[in-house]
Design a protein around this motif. Structure first.
Motif, short mmCIF file in Angstrom:
data_model
loop_
_atom_site.label_atom_id
_atom_site.label_comp_id
_atom_site.label_asym_id
_atom_site.label_seq_id
_atom_site.Cartn_x
_atom_site.Cartn_y
_atom_site.Cartn_z
N GLN A 129 50.15 43.96 48.36
CA GLN A 129 49.52 43.49 46.83
C GLN A 129 48.21 42.52 47.53
O GLN A 129 46.99 42.60 46.20
CB GLN A 129 50.38 42.42 46.58
N ASP B 114 44.53 42.94 44.86
CA ASP B 114 43.85 41.94 44.30
C ASP B 114 42.97 42.05 44.53
O ASP B 114 42.17 41.66 43.57
CB ASP B 114 45.26 40.90 44.09
N GLU C 276 40.08 46.08 36.39
CA GLU C 276 41.34 44.55 36.47
C GLU C 276 42.22 45.90 35.81
O GLU C 276 43.58 45.02 36.39
CB GLU C 276 41.38 43.59 35.50
N LYS D 79 44.35 48.07 38.52
CA LYS D 79 45.22 47.75 39.42
C LYS D 79 46.32 47.90 39.35
O LYS D 79 46.56 47.05 38.30
CB LYS D 79 44.20 46.12 39.54
N LYS D 80 46.82 47.90 40.30
CA LYS D 80 48.44 47.48 40.16
C LYS D 80 48.63 46.48 40.40
O LYS D 80 48.15 45.46 41.27
CB LYS D 80 48.98 48.62 41.47
N LYS D 81 49.15 45.90 38.90
CA LYS D 81 49.99 44.16 39.49
C LYS D 81 51.40 44.01 40.38
O LYS D 81 51.46 42.52 40.93
CB LYS D 81 50.57 44.11 37.99
N ASN D 82 51.91 45.26 40.20
CA ASN D 82 53.17 45.28 41.72
C ASN D 82 53.01 46.27 42.23
O ASN D 82 54.03 47.29 42.28
CB ASN D 82 54.58 45.13 41.29
#
Length: 679
Positions: free
Chosen positions: A345, A349, A355, A358-361
């Motif tokens: 992660q 990030d 933005e 991008k994967k948030k999780n």
């Protein structure tokens, strides 16, 4: 996704153990030392191929039950070997069986030049799983005449005639996979994923009508079938029990059921059960269910890859080639590299991606170093050094993925390699010394970052289709380049030192950047014939990345092209700015993927990744003539021998090594011959 090994190699620390028992501990240690010293990694060399051996460190640490599991999984894999041959080209099995008959039965002069060229041709065909080169996709040209082959066939009472004979010598089906711009890639590709008269438009229109039950979980339509046209109507011939390749698949199922019976845990057993169901039915929903279960089955010493997986051999990226890799966990090295996946992660990030891309999780990224126990299909004899699966984007996002680095394979490469080419193509002593000191660690980290962080990063915009649909014939090279760029961006980052992975992050980064530019612009050209375009997806991505940053950095002289004594070199003058350029290109490649921008990927790949400077290429080939080491390497597999008692129960599984490449190939053809010549 696979990471192919190029001219640089990775060194992973392995423990070499010999056979023995607890009562003879001292003798075991002595024998282990002797084996380590005496093991010969080199088997033979012919044409542009070097054949190697690899060991299976830690085999004696496995329980008998675990050894049985490995044995059953390797037998399952080898049982499908001929599927890959038929997938590669419709005449491959007929040609191979005829050539092997000649090889085994010919009693004439085996000292002649023509016989030697025949033998070399057969070995090249064995290595490539067919008559097209395993890397360039060009048809392999025999150096003997058609009349000589006819005489060999007559002398050995072997039949090979018609189109299957003629195609060895003519220009028909000259490319296994044709990725050229502006042509009908399907119609001009010899790969046997499509029937005669099937075109690009046919494939695209056929799959436009396919709708997944859940749009957020798109099925991998076309992955396990051949698309043919019968009476003008398109239909799929599905790979399954009772379907296309059914006889070999039934053998695979038989061994997988035995493997399920000795599974290490319920999760592993459940995954194997779903794989068996998939082979029985060919149902793509079952395939996804299996991949979810397989991704979650992370406990245990043994793991495997098995089925129709990578789509590099399909010019449009739908159909999976058959492959298997059976692997044993290298616990010590896996623990050391676990830090990469644990920080997935953070890498996401802090990347240069927009933005919204991008994967948030980032979930479920597991990374292990493994030791291969057996390979087949598209992974053998030419093997990857790293693999990240599953390939479905939605599974990666929702469930995660498994990334592995094949430790004993990379170790064997390093033990069998030489530094001659390196000295020839480095710009100066500093570059050479950095590569000698840090190159193996830099390559190891590149593999980890490429597989764990690279392929797991980024996300598609809402409503954008799968990459194979939006980017079409450029999907594979874009994805491999994107993963490379993630690795390159972070290879020159102090975070690696903060995580305890390196002691000198700048030296590692410089080494990695030197090696990548040297390979992308110079070294990999030794694999091409003069005048050829770059065709293979990984070679393309290395060239378009290197050429793009070279061009964009010219204003600031980031990378300098140097000519000295008539020889060309590339020298990096500003590593910080090169790092920024890699970040810019990473951002753009993710945008292309996320938005499905076909025009942009076409411009990127065609503009930087396909054409070769012919003057430079001729120079590189001339400089390379001094080296006897072949540019391509692959492996024979260790042979697992199951000893049984009077009841037929396995009481021991021993590891032996094949003496010759031809011996193993003939043995495989005899023992795993489950398909007819025409399927």
């Amino acid at each position: 996704m696979k990471l192919n090994r190029m001219l640089g190699v990775v060194l992973l620390t392995t423990v070499l153990l010999s056979c023995g028992n607890d009562n003879k501990k001292k003798n075991v240690e002595v024998e282990a030392t002797k084996e380590k010293m005496a093991f010969n990694y080199n088997v033979e060399q012919f044409a542009d191929i070097k054949v190697l051996r690899y060991q299976i460190p830690g085999w004696d640490k496995l329980t008998l039950k675990e050894q049985k599991l490995v044995y059953y999984l390797t037998q399952a894999g080898l049982s499908g070997r001929d599927i890959m041959w038929d997938q590669n080209y419709r005449h491959n099995l007929k040609i191979r069986k005829a050539l092997e008959s000649v090889y085994a039965n010919y009693e004439g002069d085996k000292t002649s030049t023509e016989w030697n060229t025949f033998e070399t041709y057969l070995k090249r065909v064995w290595f490539s799983n067919g008559i097209h080169h395993h890397y360039s996709n060009d048809k392999i040209k025999p150096e003997f005449s058609a009349d000589y082959l006819k005489q060999l066939l007559a002398d050995t009472h072997t039949v090979l005639e018609g189109e299957a004979f003629d195609v060895i010598f003519n220009d028909v089906d000259s490319k296994k996979v044709n990725q050229a711009k502006g042509v009908d890639n399907v119609a001009l590709s010899a790969v046997n994923f499509y029937g005669p008269n099937v075109t690009n438009d046919d494939v695209i229109s056929f799959y436009k009508t396919k709708v997944s039950p859940d749009a957020k979980k798109p099925l991998s339509f076309g992955l396990n079938s051949q698309l043919v046209k019968e009476n003008g109507v398109l239909k799929e011939r599905v790979y399954k029990s009772g379907g296309l390749y059914g006889a070999a698949i039934d053998e695979i199922i038989k061994w997988l059921e035995l493997a399920k019976g000795v599974a290490e845990n319920d999760a592993q057993g459940n995954a194997l059960g779903l794989l068996i169901d998939y082979y029985k039915t060919g149902d793509l929903q079952t395939w996804d269910d299996y991949n979810v279960a397989w991704t979650g089955a992370t406990e245990g010493n043994i793991d495997y890859i098995n089925s129709f997986i990578e789509v590099y051999n399909d010019p449009l990226g739908y159909r999976g080639s058959y492959e298997t890799v059976v692997q044993i966990n290298d616990f010590d090295m896996s623990q050391k590299m676990k830090v990469v996946s644990d920080n997935a992660q953070w890498f996401e990030d802090n990347s240069t991606l927009m933005e919204e891309h991008k994967k948030k999780n980032v979930v479920g990224v597991t990374y292990k170093v493994v030791n291969v126990a057996g390979e087949a299909g598209d992974s053998s004899p030419s093997t990857p050094i790293g693999v990240n699966l599953p390939n479905a984007n939605w599974i990666r996002a929702a469930v995660g993925s498994k990334s592995v680095s094949l430790g004993n394979i990379t170790n064997a490469y390093s033990k069998a390699g030489n530094t001659g080419r390196l000295k020839e193509f480095v710009n100066d002593d500093e570059e050479f010394e950095l590569e000698e000191k840090y190159g193996r660690l830099a390559d190891k980290l590149h593999t980890a970052l490429h597989e764990v962080i690279g392929h797991a990063s980024g996300q598609l915009n809402p409503g954008v289709g799968e990459t194979k649909e939006t980017l079409k014939n450029y999907a594979s090279t874009l994805e491999e380049g994107r993963a490379d760029l993630v690795a390159l961006y972070y290879l020159y980052d102090s975070k690696l030192q903060d995580l305890g992975l390196v002691d000198n992050w700048k030296a590692i980064g410089k080494t990695a950047y030197d090696g990548y530019i040297r390979n992308g612009l110079i070294a990999q050209l030794v694999r091409l014939n003069l005048g050829d375009d770059v065709e293979e997806a990984h070679m393309r991505n290395r060239q378009w990345i290197s050429a793009w940053v070279f061009e964009k950095g010219q204003k600031d002289n980031v990378i300098e092209k140097i000519t000295r004594d008539g020889k060309t070199y590339y020298n990096i003058n500003d590593y910080d700015k090169l790092h920024e350029l890699f970040g810019q290109l990473l951002r753009e490649t993710q945008r292309i993927k996320s938005e499905g921008d076909y025009a942009a990927v076409e411009a990127l790949v065609e503009g930087y990744g396909v054409k070769v400077d012919q003057k430079l290429h001729a120079e590189i080939l001339e400089r390379n003539k001094q080296f006897t080491s072949a540019p391509y390497s692959g492996f024979v597999n260790p042979v697992l021998v199951a000893d049984k008692n009077e009841k037929g129960d396995i009481i021991e599984v021993n590891v032996t090594q094949p003496e010759t490449f031809s011996g193993q190939m003939l043995d495989y053809s005899k023992r795993y011959n489950f398909l007819p010549e025409v399927n």
